[in-house]
Design an enzyme around this catalytic site. Sequence first.
Site, PDB file in Angstrom:
ATOM      1  N   HIS A   1      -8.219  -1.404   0.105  1.00 44.94           N
ATOM      2  CA  HIS A   1      -7.454  -2.538   0.086  1.00 44.94           C
ATOM      3  C   HIS A   1      -8.347  -3.527  -0.342  1.00 44.94           C
ATOM      4  O   HIS A   1      -9.236  -3.757   0.472  1.00 44.94           O
ATOM      5  CB  HIS A   1      -6.640  -2.682   1.449  1.00 44.94           C
ATOM      6  CG  HIS A   1      -5.934  -1.602   2.011  1.00 44.94           C
ATOM      7  ND1 HIS A   1      -4.546  -1.596   1.759  1.00 44.94           N
ATOM      8  CD2 HIS A   1      -6.533  -0.605   2.824  1.00 44.94           C
ATOM      9  CE1 HIS A   1      -4.167  -0.465   2.498  1.00 44.94           C
ATOM     10  NE2 HIS A   1      -5.243   0.139   3.109  1.00 44.94           N
TER      11      HIS A   1
ATOM     12  N   GLN B   1       0.692 -11.312  -2.850  1.00 46.60           N
ATOM     13  CA  GLN B   1      -0.641 -10.838  -2.899  1.00 46.60           C
ATOM     14  C   GLN B   1      -1.005 -10.338  -4.252  1.00 46.60           C
ATOM     15  O   GLN B   1      -0.320  -9.799  -5.031  1.00 46.60           O
ATOM     16  CB  GLN B   1      -0.665  -9.719  -2.043  1.00 46.60           C
ATOM     17  CG  GLN B   1      -0.271  -9.851  -0.584  1.00 46.60           C
ATOM     18  CD  GLN B   1      -0.527  -8.682   0.068  1.00 46.60           C
ATOM     19  OE1 GLN B   1      -0.158  -7.460  -0.063  1.00 46.60           O
ATOM     20  NE2 GLN B   1      -1.466  -8.742   1.280  1.00 46.60           N
TER      21      GLN B   1
ATOM     22  N   ASP C   1      -2.976  -7.972  -5.117  1.00 43.41           N
ATOM     23  CA  ASP C   1      -3.521  -6.982  -4.179  1.00 43.41           C
ATOM     24  C   ASP C   1      -3.709  -5.867  -5.107  1.00 43.41           C
ATOM     25  O   ASP C   1      -3.420  -5.606  -6.386  1.00 43.41           O
ATOM     26  CB  ASP C   1      -1.907  -6.169  -3.680  1.00 43.41           C
ATOM     27  CG  ASP C   1      -2.177  -5.393  -2.386  1.00 43.41           C
ATOM     28  OD1 ASP C   1      -3.631  -5.307  -2.061  1.00 43.41           O
ATOM     29  OD2 ASP C   1      -1.438  -4.930  -1.747  1.00 43.41           O
TER      30      ASP C   1
ATOM     31  N   HIS D   1      -5.610  -1.345  -5.130  1.00 39.64           N
ATOM     32  CA  HIS D   1      -5.977  -0.470  -3.940  1.00 39.64           C
ATOM     33  C   HIS D   1      -7.035   0.421  -4.911  1.00 39.64           C
ATOM     34  O   HIS D   1      -6.739   0.960  -6.156  1.00 39.64           O
ATOM     35  CB  HIS D   1      -4.872   0.479  -3.410  1.00 39.64           C
ATOM     36  CG  HIS D   1      -4.364  -0.182  -2.585  1.00 39.64           C
ATOM     37  ND1 HIS D   1      -2.769  -1.001  -2.852  1.00 39.64           N
ATOM     38  CD2 HIS D   1      -4.317  -0.535  -1.226  1.00 39.64           C
ATOM     39  CE1 HIS D   1      -2.346  -1.872  -1.779  1.00 39.64           C
ATOM     40  NE2 HIS D   1      -3.302  -1.393  -0.770  1.00 39.64           N
TER      41      HIS D   1
ATOM     42  N   CYS E   1       0.744  -1.310  -0.146  1.00 43.28           N
ATOM     43  CA  CYS E   1      -0.052   0.052  -0.035  1.00 43.28           C
ATOM     44  C   CYS E   1       0.823   1.287   0.036  1.00 43.28           C
ATOM     45  O   CYS E   1       0.528   2.209  -0.750  1.00 43.28           O
ATOM     46  CB  CYS E   1      -1.092   0.126   1.069  1.00 43.28           C
ATOM     47  SG  CYS E   1      -1.118  -1.421   2.118  1.00 43.28           S
TER      48      CYS E   1
ATOM     49  N   LYS F   1     -13.807  -3.879   7.389  1.00 40.98           N
ATOM     50  CA  LYS F   1     -13.558  -4.745   6.604  1.00 40.98           C
ATOM     51  C   LYS F   1     -14.302  -5.747   6.317  1.00 40.98           C
ATOM     52  O   LYS F   1     -15.183  -6.064   7.338  1.00 40.98           O
ATOM     53  CB  LYS F   1     -12.005  -5.256   6.702  1.00 40.98           C
ATOM     54  CG  LYS F   1     -11.949  -5.839   7.888  1.00 40.98           C
ATOM     55  CD  LYS F   1     -10.237  -6.573   8.283  1.00 40.98           C
ATOM     56  CE  LYS F   1     -10.220  -7.447   9.450  1.00 40.98           C
ATOM     57  NZ  LYS F   1      -8.981  -8.087   9.415  1.00 40.98           N
TER      58      LYS F   1
ATOM     59  N   ARG G   1       7.071 -10.846   5.216  1.00 40.68           N
ATOM     60  CA  ARG G   1       6.502 -10.589   6.726  1.00 40.68           C
ATOM     61  C   ARG G   1       7.222 -11.685   7.568  1.00 40.68           C
ATOM     62  O   ARG G   1       7.169 -13.102   7.409  1.00 40.68           O
ATOM     63  CB  ARG G   1       4.999 -10.976   6.728  1.00 40.68           C
ATOM     64  CG  ARG G   1       4.220  -9.719   6.057  1.00 40.68           C
ATOM     65  CD  ARG G   1       2.793  -9.940   6.281  1.00 40.68           C
ATOM     66  NE  ARG G   1       2.184  -8.743   5.132  1.00 40.68           N
ATOM     67  CZ  ARG G   1       0.960  -8.556   5.063  1.00 40.68           C
ATOM     68  NH1 ARG G   1       0.042  -9.451   5.774  1.00 40.68           N
ATOM     69  NH2 ARG G   1       0.472  -7.582   4.120  1.00 40.68           N
TER      70      ARG G   1
END
Length: 646
Positions: free
Chosen positions: A519, A385, A387, A389, A338, A473, A367
Amino acid sequence: MIKITFPDGSAREYKKGISSLEIAEQISPRLAKEVYAATVNSEIWDLTRPINNDATLKLHKWEDDAAKHAFWHSSAHLMAEALESLYPGMKFGIGPAIENGFYYDVDPGDGKVITEADLQTIENRMKELAAKNLSFNRRDVSKNEALGIFSKKGDEYKTELISELQDGTITLYTQGNFTDLCKGPHLPSTEPLKAIKLLSVAGAYWRGNEKRKMLTRIYGITFPKQKLLDDYLVFLEEAKRRDHRRIGKELELFTFSPKVGMGLPLWLPKGSDIRQNLITFLTGILRKRGYKIVTTPHIGNVNLYKISGHFEKYGADSFQPISTPQEGEQFMLKPMNCPHHCEIYNATPHSYKDLPYRMAEFGTVYRYEQSGELHGLTRVRSFTQDDAHHFCRQDQLREEFKSIIDLILYVFKILNFNDFTAQVSLRDPDNKQKYIGSDENWERAERDIIEAAAEKKLETTIVTGEAAFYGPKLDFMVKDAIGRKWQLGTIQVDYNLPERFDLTYNGSDNQKHRPVMIHRTIFGSMERFVAVLIENTAGKFPLWLAPEKAVILPISEKFNVYAGKVLEILNNSDICTLIDDRSEKIGKKIRDSELKKIPYLLIVGEKEVESETIAVRKQGEGDVGSMKIEEFVSFINSEIKKEIAL
RNA sequence: GCCGAUGUAGCUCAGUUGGUCAGAGCAGCUGAUUUGUAAUCUGCAGGUCGGGGGUUCGAAUCCCUUCAUCGGCUCCA
């Protein structure tokens, strides 16, 4: 007399103080044997508890969760009784029923351990005790009395629990020589506990707090019939065969190497193909839906994460920064995409007319996960991911949410993912200071999520207090082969990063405004998704995902030349095909290819050479007849098209 | 990270209480066979029994330590 109303609406009169077990007996003695608990006025009760007022009554047979719950909870007490008789002085924590069975957390005392080798003994004692047909007796006690009983025993865990309970709400259950603090409900007696299996022992922190003592947790399961237990154990064995770690090895999809490092998956060629097929598939869908695909580096300056706030919150529990040798700069392996994406947003000016801005990346992140937490591909330290946005105006939030829910459901449908649950996580209204963003925005965002889900006819469970600190979320969860839950897709509203990165757009009023950031992932991560996919399909992937579509099996080496010709045609037609030209019998070749789960086996012998055809056999299904090579090409292509078109 | 368990050939596993115990099947390689829809036969090769240290005349076996894996717990931006 009291009036009892049954689920079908019918009602009958009984004498006051009758128990639901007695009512069941009056209906039919057989029924009385098959019920394990009762719902009396929407509260689940012991069958033996007297009913003193008019009530609605539902009797629970084994099929009902309430029955299983009482059954397994009683089993936990039975196990505790067995433990107490085998290990005098043992202290007890909590022992609840769970989704499949029960556990009890116990403290065997300093220096004493219980291992799996002890389970058989405990199990045997449980069987002895159960056979005594001990009844479970419920008793209301005062707080003082309860404290007295358990402090006399030295059960410090129980007294801790009691001290937090309200006086007047405390009940004890006794069976045989064992008394436990417990709300119930329980079975009338130990008699139905016929098939007993203790499954495993593990450590568990007292009250889930890692600062407190680690107790020994013993897991078990029981059934009213041996047959049911046997079936369950068979199910567990089958589940193990579907374990993605096992299939990943067998089908050569991925591996781990201690030399590379724990939790760092190495994708083998076939696994990589599957992963790439998914990425190509999803990228196509994203482009159609207006996403811009971006690419960002795997590291970011420490300052980036100081701005985002992640460094302060998670810095100590991350892979530590790496430094440049000369300039003394510090970089972090990126734990999320992000912040990079925020800076991409900031690279160009934005007008309200251009929003929503949808930015996607298959971004690999790193991570630090505790070593004991790593698990196959579902919990790793490096993962990619899918991912994205969405930067939008507050008034677009609901539509954006709907579009993402739509996208996730669409992708899940194509992949035949039907067995998922959706959870809406809201903030804890009593603890608002934990969250950032205005009340107005939170309330609006939460409402938008709930209503968007409702409009998309998505069934959700709503959990308060589970929101991220930066916004509410919606998560999509699936279960693996043995029922462990994993989060896949997620949609999260974020009011934090747009502030911190000073993201703006020009409104129709020509003033700067703050966009809302969403996200979202669909797969969650490629690693976890492939893991779940493996367990769902047991390694038999749909044709479009399969790394190899077909294998050519010549009847004998005499036909290898023709087989080579077929191979060339198929590979030139983008149908990834292998050849098995070993000098083995056809039965052996078929068996080997079947076990490798290659979707189509193409057998070629004398007949096929003469007629320029191939004999097609579908994996798991058998012979489907001969066809011309070109026919097979168009057949495969149309099959794939069918699979990924909706 | 914590509790418990496990770690023997590429894979799945045998190896009683320390004493020819370093084995089997599959996979691999040889050779024979030339096969019609789920296992053809022969032979060979493969392991410092996870690594390191110790006890012992002697360790796959016992002890310590370390690494990794498994089942949970805590955690999960």
